[in-house]
Design a protein around this motif. Structure first.
Motif, mmCIF file in Angstrom:
data_model
loop_
_atom_site.group_PDB
_atom_site.id
_atom_site.type_symbol
_atom_site.label_atom_id
_atom_site.label_comp_id
_atom_site.label_asym_id
_atom_site.label_seq_id
_atom_site.Cartn_x
_atom_site.Cartn_y
_atom_site.Cartn_z
ATOM 1 N N GLY A 185 17.757 25.984 -65.892
ATOM 2 C CA GLY A 185 16.362 25.576 -65.790
ATOM 3 C C GLY A 185 16.221 24.152 -65.302
ATOM 4 O O GLY A 185 15.168 23.543 -65.435
ATOM 5 N N VAL A 186 17.310 23.615 -64.745
ATOM 6 C CA VAL A 186 17.283 22.243 -64.234
ATOM 7 C C VAL A 186 17.411 22.287 -62.716
ATOM 8 O O VAL A 186 18.384 22.827 -62.185
ATOM 9 C CB VAL A 186 18.439 21.407 -64.818
ATOM 10 N N THR A 231 24.946 15.792 -79.351
ATOM 11 C CA THR A 231 25.872 15.532 -78.244
ATOM 12 C C THR A 231 25.150 14.933 -77.033
ATOM 13 O O THR A 231 25.627 13.966 -76.438
ATOM 14 C CB THR A 231 26.582 16.832 -77.839
ATOM 15 N N THR A 232 24.006 15.495 -76.672
ATOM 16 C CA THR A 232 23.280 14.960 -75.517
ATOM 17 C C THR A 232 22.725 13.575 -75.821
ATOM 18 O O THR A 232 22.690 12.709 -74.947
ATOM 19 C CB THR A 232 22.138 15.899 -75.082
ATOM 20 N N GLU A 264 17.290 23.155 -75.089
ATOM 21 C CA GLU A 264 17.761 21.856 -75.552
ATOM 22 C C GLU A 264 18.722 21.223 -74.543
ATOM 23 O O GLU A 264 18.633 20.037 -74.223
ATOM 24 C CB GLU A 264 18.464 22.018 -76.905
ATOM 25 N N LEU A 265 19.637 22.036 -74.043
ATOM 26 C CA LEU A 265 20.630 21.541 -73.095
ATOM 27 C C LEU A 265 19.968 21.158 -71.762
ATOM 28 O O LEU A 265 20.325 20.146 -71.150
ATOM 29 C CB LEU A 265 21.697 22.617 -72.857
ATOM 30 N N ALA A 266 18.985 21.946 -71.356
ATOM 31 C CA ALA A 266 18.263 21.652 -70.115
ATOM 32 C C ALA A 266 17.540 20.318 -70.240
ATOM 33 O O ALA A 266 17.590 19.480 -69.341
ATOM 34 C CB ALA A 266 17.268 22.772 -69.802
ATOM 35 N N ARG A 319 17.216 14.559 -68.709
ATOM 36 C CA ARG A 319 17.107 13.147 -69.081
ATOM 37 C C ARG A 319 18.296 12.347 -68.564
ATOM 38 O O ARG A 319 18.135 11.222 -68.075
ATOM 39 C CB ARG A 319 16.986 13.017 -70.597
ATOM 40 N N LEU A 320 19.485 12.925 -68.666
ATOM 41 C CA LEU A 320 20.675 12.245 -68.143
ATOM 42 C C LEU A 320 20.564 12.077 -66.633
ATOM 43 O O LEU A 320 20.839 11.009 -66.091
ATOM 44 C CB LEU A 320 21.935 13.053 -68.480
#
Lengths: 204, 204
Positions: free
Chosen positions: A173-174, B70-71, B120-122, B127-128
């Motif tokens: 989704g990125v 982690t992120t 969450e990972l997306a 952001r990174l």
DNA sequence: GTCTATATAATGATAGAC
DNA sequence: GTCTATCATTATATAGAC
């Protein structure tokens, strides 16, 4: 040769065996390798759970056979891709294949902690890479594109990693920066295709 | 605010809670996400399995909290990386971090079939990426390096995907073409550093 | 606020029936 | 050569003791 065979096992050519591998592949793709359990694989194949152990020594062995079958099929697909008159663009498209990438993530994750699978996957990856680089070297040489900075294997690394990453991120989704990244790739692909057409127009 | 809390739960700041997350992270890194089970996480943290459910609503929630932690830590590390006088090379080194890449594969695989984790990972990835591209844009602009073909976000995609792939393949045992790929990256890094030094010598 | 005893369901695998 | 009945183990999760 006559190693003790503790348990009897189904023939390698059995239809049920293939059906179980198909089911395992689908499950891995849709729900991840952790979903590849005896019961779920069997249920999807329309068979009883115990049959998994009839056709495969263990779940690890099933997974290993699945990896082997998947990389073998990958080589067949790649051979067709590389036979194209425009192998570079098709190589880029192939590197961006959604299903293959999702499966690869799962198998990479699986390989991270299973030695036998890691070896099998590494072997498969090396063979695919060699096919790719050989083909790319041939094309670039034939077109007289020689470059000391961008060697064929390095170019292949860029094509492969960039394609895979775009697919991974999209499925996550990125898509930040994807437009410009695709434009960048397209720029160089067009440049290559221009040279390709020029060489095709003029007979050998 | 007073949503029915079906079960009592440990405080967020508890040392045991952090220990469980540490254990889960280590397990995921060493043996994959499938190894992150109540019993194994607890055993590694030196706690009883039932405690996992005291500190976390479910295993899914534990994994989600782990991804979030982690992120968040990734952002802290990245901030330090980007504060460097030579952020481009350090960005390349950061993209080639072995541990972070292995964890990322696991989490990507996990995200492939768990909606909450995917979201969450997306979010973390976006952001990174924004931090990276902003920093890269700044540096390139400051040095007067403007390029219509290679935009900052596309350049970041190349750096990131290439670094990750080299690490992934190396951990798999495949290093075909890595030498030339590293040489290619080194070529462009040096070119950038030459401009960087030139601009640093002359005062603003 | 912290932890334990316990329940229930799923797992990989084996021995033996057809 | 093909499949089934069954087992020991591990999984997540809950209710309740301290």
């Amino acid at each position: 040769m006559t190693g003790a065979t503790p348990r009897r096992m189904g023939a390698d050519e059995s239809l049920n065996r293939e059906a179980l591998l198909d089911a395992a592949s689908e499950l891995m793709l849709e729900e991840g390798y952790a979903a590849v359990t005896t019961r779920r694989v069997a249920a999807r194949a329309g068979l009883k759970p115990q049959l998994v152990h009839y056709y495969f020594e263990s779940m690890d062995q099933l997974l290993l056979d699945l990896v082997r079958r998947t990389t073998a099929r990958g080589r067949e697909t790649l051979a067709r891709v590389l036979a194209s008159p425009n192998p570079v663009r098709r190589l880029w498209e192939w590197s961006s294949d959604t299903e293959a990438t999702a499966l690869q993530i799962e198998m990479m994750a699986l390989a991270n902690h299973r030695k036998a699978i890691r070896a099998e996957l590494a072997d498969g990856a090396k063979r695919l890479r060699r096919m790719q680089v050989d083909a790319l070297s041939n094309v670039l040489e034939r077109l007289g594109i020689v470059n000391d900075v961008v060697r064929p294997d390095a170019l292949m690394a860029v094509i492969g990693s960039l394609g895979r990453m775009l697919v991974m991120e999209k499925s996550l989704g990125v898509t930040t920066g994807h437009r410009n990244t695709r434009a960048l790739v397209e720029h160089y692909l067009r440049e290559f295709e221009t040279r390709l057409e020029r060489s095709t127009d003029s007979p050998v």
